[in-house]
Design a protein around this motif. Sequence first.
Motif, short mmCIF file in Angstrom:
data_model
loop_
_atom_site.label_atom_id
_atom_site.label_comp_id
_atom_site.label_asym_id
_atom_site.label_seq_id
_atom_site.Cartn_x
_atom_site.Cartn_y
_atom_site.Cartn_z
N LYS A 109 12.99 11.55 -49.90
CA LYS A 109 12.16 10.62 -50.01
C LYS A 109 10.67 11.27 -49.57
O LYS A 109 10.21 11.85 -50.58
CB LYS A 109 12.51 9.54 -48.55
CG LYS A 109 12.07 8.29 -48.74
CD LYS A 109 12.33 7.22 -47.62
CE LYS A 109 11.79 5.99 -47.75
NZ LYS A 109 11.89 5.39 -49.15
N LYS A 110 10.24 11.17 -48.31
CA LYS A 110 8.81 11.63 -48.05
C LYS A 110 8.78 13.13 -48.45
O LYS A 110 7.54 13.70 -48.55
CB LYS A 110 8.28 11.25 -47.05
CG LYS A 110 8.32 9.61 -46.86
CD LYS A 110 7.58 8.96 -47.85
CE LYS A 110 7.03 7.69 -47.65
NZ LYS A 110 7.67 6.74 -47.46
N LEU A 111 9.72 13.82 -48.29
CA LEU A 111 9.73 15.31 -48.42
C LEU A 111 9.53 15.79 -49.95
O LEU A 111 8.76 16.37 -50.20
CB LEU A 111 10.91 16.05 -47.82
CG LEU A 111 11.35 15.19 -46.24
CD1 LEU A 111 12.45 15.99 -45.65
CD2 LEU A 111 10.21 15.46 -45.29
N PRO A 137 -0.33 1.58 -46.24
CA PRO A 137 0.28 2.39 -45.30
C PRO A 137 1.69 1.87 -44.81
O PRO A 137 2.11 0.57 -45.06
CB PRO A 137 -0.76 2.43 -44.27
CG PRO A 137 -2.09 2.15 -44.85
CD PRO A 137 -1.56 1.20 -45.92
N SER A 138 2.47 2.56 -44.28
CA SER A 138 3.87 2.06 -43.91
C SER A 138 3.66 1.06 -42.81
O SER A 138 2.57 0.85 -41.94
CB SER A 138 4.40 3.16 -43.09
OG SER A 138 4.33 4.31 -43.88
N ALA A 139 4.57 -0.17 -42.86
CA ALA A 139 4.45 -1.12 -42.18
C ALA A 139 3.19 -2.23 -42.43
O ALA A 139 2.86 -2.86 -41.22
CB ALA A 139 4.56 -0.96 -40.50
N ASP A 143 9.86 -0.10 -54.00
CA ASP A 143 9.02 -0.60 -52.83
C ASP A 143 8.33 0.74 -52.38
O ASP A 143 7.60 0.45 -51.08
CB ASP A 143 9.79 -1.40 -51.66
CG ASP A 143 10.63 -0.54 -50.70
OD1 ASP A 143 11.04 0.59 -51.35
OD2 ASP A 143 10.45 -0.70 -49.61
N ASP A 144 8.50 1.98 -52.59
CA ASP A 144 7.73 2.94 -51.96
C ASP A 144 7.23 4.14 -52.77
O ASP A 144 6.04 4.46 -52.01
CB ASP A 144 8.89 3.58 -50.89
CG ASP A 144 8.30 4.14 -49.77
OD1 ASP A 144 7.41 3.88 -49.30
OD2 ASP A 144 9.05 5.20 -49.47
N LEU A 145 7.76 4.45 -53.73
CA LEU A 145 7.31 5.69 -54.30
C LEU A 145 7.35 5.60 -55.82
O LEU A 145 8.53 5.27 -56.42
CB LEU A 145 8.27 6.97 -53.98
CG LEU A 145 8.32 7.36 -52.52
CD1 LEU A 145 9.48 8.27 -52.08
CD2 LEU A 145 6.83 7.86 -51.76
N GLU A 188 2.54 8.74 -56.37
CA GLU A 188 1.79 7.91 -55.39
C GLU A 188 2.93 7.10 -54.27
O GLU A 188 4.11 6.82 -54.64
CB GLU A 188 1.33 6.83 -56.17
CG GLU A 188 -0.02 7.16 -57.12
CD GLU A 188 -1.03 7.82 -56.19
OE1 GLU A 188 -1.49 7.32 -55.20
OE2 GLU A 188 -1.39 8.93 -56.42
N HIS A 189 2.61 6.76 -53.19
CA HIS A 189 3.07 6.02 -52.15
C HIS A 189 3.07 4.47 -52.37
O HIS A 189 1.89 3.95 -51.98
CB HIS A 189 2.49 6.57 -50.78
CG HIS A 189 3.33 5.94 -49.72
ND1 HIS A 189 2.88 5.63 -48.49
CD2 HIS A 189 4.43 5.45 -49.52
CE1 HIS A 189 3.57 5.15 -47.51
NE2 HIS A 189 4.68 4.94 -48.15
N MET A 190 3.57 4.04 -53.58
CA MET A 190 3.41 2.72 -54.11
C MET A 190 4.70 1.90 -54.31
O MET A 190 5.74 2.52 -54.68
CB MET A 190 2.54 2.92 -55.27
CG MET A 190 1.29 3.24 -55.16
SD MET A 190 0.21 3.32 -56.69
CE MET A 190 -1.44 3.65 -56.34
N GLY A 196 2.75 -4.15 -45.19
CA GLY A 196 2.94 -5.32 -46.39
C GLY A 196 3.45 -5.09 -47.74
O GLY A 196 3.69 -5.57 -48.66
N LYS A 197 3.94 -3.80 -48.00
CA LYS A 197 4.24 -3.15 -49.18
C LYS A 197 5.50 -3.67 -49.60
O LYS A 197 5.48 -4.25 -50.82
CB LYS A 197 4.24 -1.44 -49.07
CG LYS A 197 4.43 -0.71 -50.34
CD LYS A 197 3.85 0.63 -50.36
CE LYS A 197 4.20 1.63 -49.47
NZ LYS A 197 5.67 2.15 -49.61
N THR A 198 6.60 -3.58 -48.49
CA THR A 198 7.85 -3.81 -49.22
C THR A 198 7.72 -5.44 -49.33
O THR A 198 8.18 -6.08 -50.26
CB THR A 198 8.94 -3.57 -48.15
OG1 THR A 198 8.82 -2.08 -48.16
CG2 THR A 198 10.32 -4.17 -48.74
MN MN Z 1 6.70 4.64 -47.20
#
Ligand code: MN
Length: 632
Positions: free
Chosen positions: A241-243, A282-284, A301-303, A260-262, A286-288
Amino acid sequence: MKYNSTINKRCRKVNLDLNQFLTSNIQEEQLTKLLAIPNTSVHSFVAEAIKLCKPASVFVCTDSKEDIAYIRQKALDLGEESHLGIEGHTIHYDGPFDQARDKPNTRFLSDVDLGEKISWTEREAGKEEIINFLKNSMAGKEMIVRFFSLGPVGSNFSLLCLQITDSFYVAHSEDLLYRTAYHSFEKITEESSFFRFLHSAGEVEKNVTKNIPNRRIYIDLTDEIVYSVNNQYAGNSVGLKKLAFRLAIQKALPEGWLAEHMFLMAIHGPNKRKTYFSGAFPSACGKTSTAMLTGQTIVGDDLVYLKKKDNQVYSVNVESGIFGIIRDVNAEDDPVIWDTLNEPNEVIFSNVLVSDSKPYWLGDGREPPAQGKTFIGDWTEDTVDANNNPVPHAHKNARYTVSLYSLSNKDPEIDNKDGVLVRGIFFGGRDSDTSVPVVESFSWSHGVAIGASLESETTAATLGAEGVRTFNPMSILDFLSVPIGKYLEAYFEFENGLPAPPKIFGTNYFLKNKEGKYITGMQDKLIWVLWSELRVHGEVDAIETPIGFIPHYDDLKRLFKEKLNLDYTQEQYLEQFSVRVPQLLAKIERIEAIYSKEKSVPEQFLKELTMQKERLTQALASYGENISPLAF
Ligand code: MN
Ligand code: SPV
């Protein structure tokens, strides 16, 4: 000639030693699976991990049905997960102090200065520290070796990864979240490159990591190896994931693409038209929930990775599942995910209340039971913390892990190796008093400046105080592995060769009035994205303001009626879309101050900020501080 033969001899000796070591430390059946991969770096990474972490045994996962089932079963047998009432549902707890990404203890190991805003440490010293924490960390445990692809298997976008962990929960989560790639590894050569991850939950008591003060997550940018120890929360433990994302950002820069974090989604316009958008929040923030909006389809939903091909921008989802925030997921606001979480399917719930084999979380629209088990252990409605404050029945950052393939709103292009054509990009933060709900930038360059100026009030997704306004360019700051200036330069340059780059929009779902009440509704984001889709196709006009193009009232009114059956009033519109000049100017000042401490900030960005300031100052002189959109 002589020299070469000495080297060859030495290599053979090394290989012999390596094979001998592996043979005496890995059971035959597992070793055969490992040696089927024709790459010495794979073998030696496993050998080094064994030497360091001293597991009791090693399991190599080939992605066969049996191997995957073994991982799932072991997570249950060891109590890292437990069955819930619905078939396929399990619960995992990370322990009371391991509930979010640990920013202070997540650092890059780097030989070069990464600047003010990035957390990094001198490479050799950092490596020594974390290697020490990893020593004997797998004593009495099984080491799991897994192989994955970030992005669709066999796609030009994709990157291969080797994960070693002693957590069956991590190995199981990755099964739901990523594409498995043992068979891709079988085809690699000695020259192939891949990212490597070594994780250990460390010493555990009742499956809870004991040495939280020794929790470390170090990303070695030179060797493309991530070490993570004494943690279980997926943002800290799941290498892919983020690593991996941090490594991908560094890899993308010289190669001219963007990691991208998108989210990535198809917005469904008139006449069954689908237009793909990506979006960074940013996390939490409204992205998902944007990617999951009713009537739209989700790719991820994230990357994402974004690449140029034939003078256009294409994108793939790096992942194939969702590690989503469960708080506020309820039948009314998130019908699709609600159904997925209530039907037989593979789902891992984490850090929620379980009572009578049923999971409960904050904002689920149900009355929680009076007692059960949660992230702190046994819980009753009277449980209080050390400061005598009531302990909520689930953690605010509690999550669910599901595969995208089990969602009813998945987009059919999820696994398209060529990616999907991206026509629009959103940048949005949690901002209670400055930005309008949606604005279209004047140009790619202006849009990049909007992204680079993103600020957001902090949330429970990272440890620390909530509600503090923080700088978070492109919502990527926590993960940025290259100096900000260089990253932005690449963003500006990305436009080269694109006759019609994706349109960039700024969004803000969190505007409040003076009384502190939100002035937009939970569902309103649907209208902002549908309007943006129409703008991409030039089907609605917009008002030119100092901050960009904003919607006409009539277009929004029509969309609100048609899509949400709501009567959107002009009063609401004026409150939401007024241009708040003093706040906007103050924001530019904050952003300029931040960037003044960074090296090599692109001129183009500073120019965009100056132009933005001039437009606002002029508007202030002509119209005053709080300008109605009707004034323009
Ligand atoms: Mn994320
Ligand atoms: C985020 O916090 O941005 C997430 C979850 O997507 S984590 O895995 O913690 O990064």
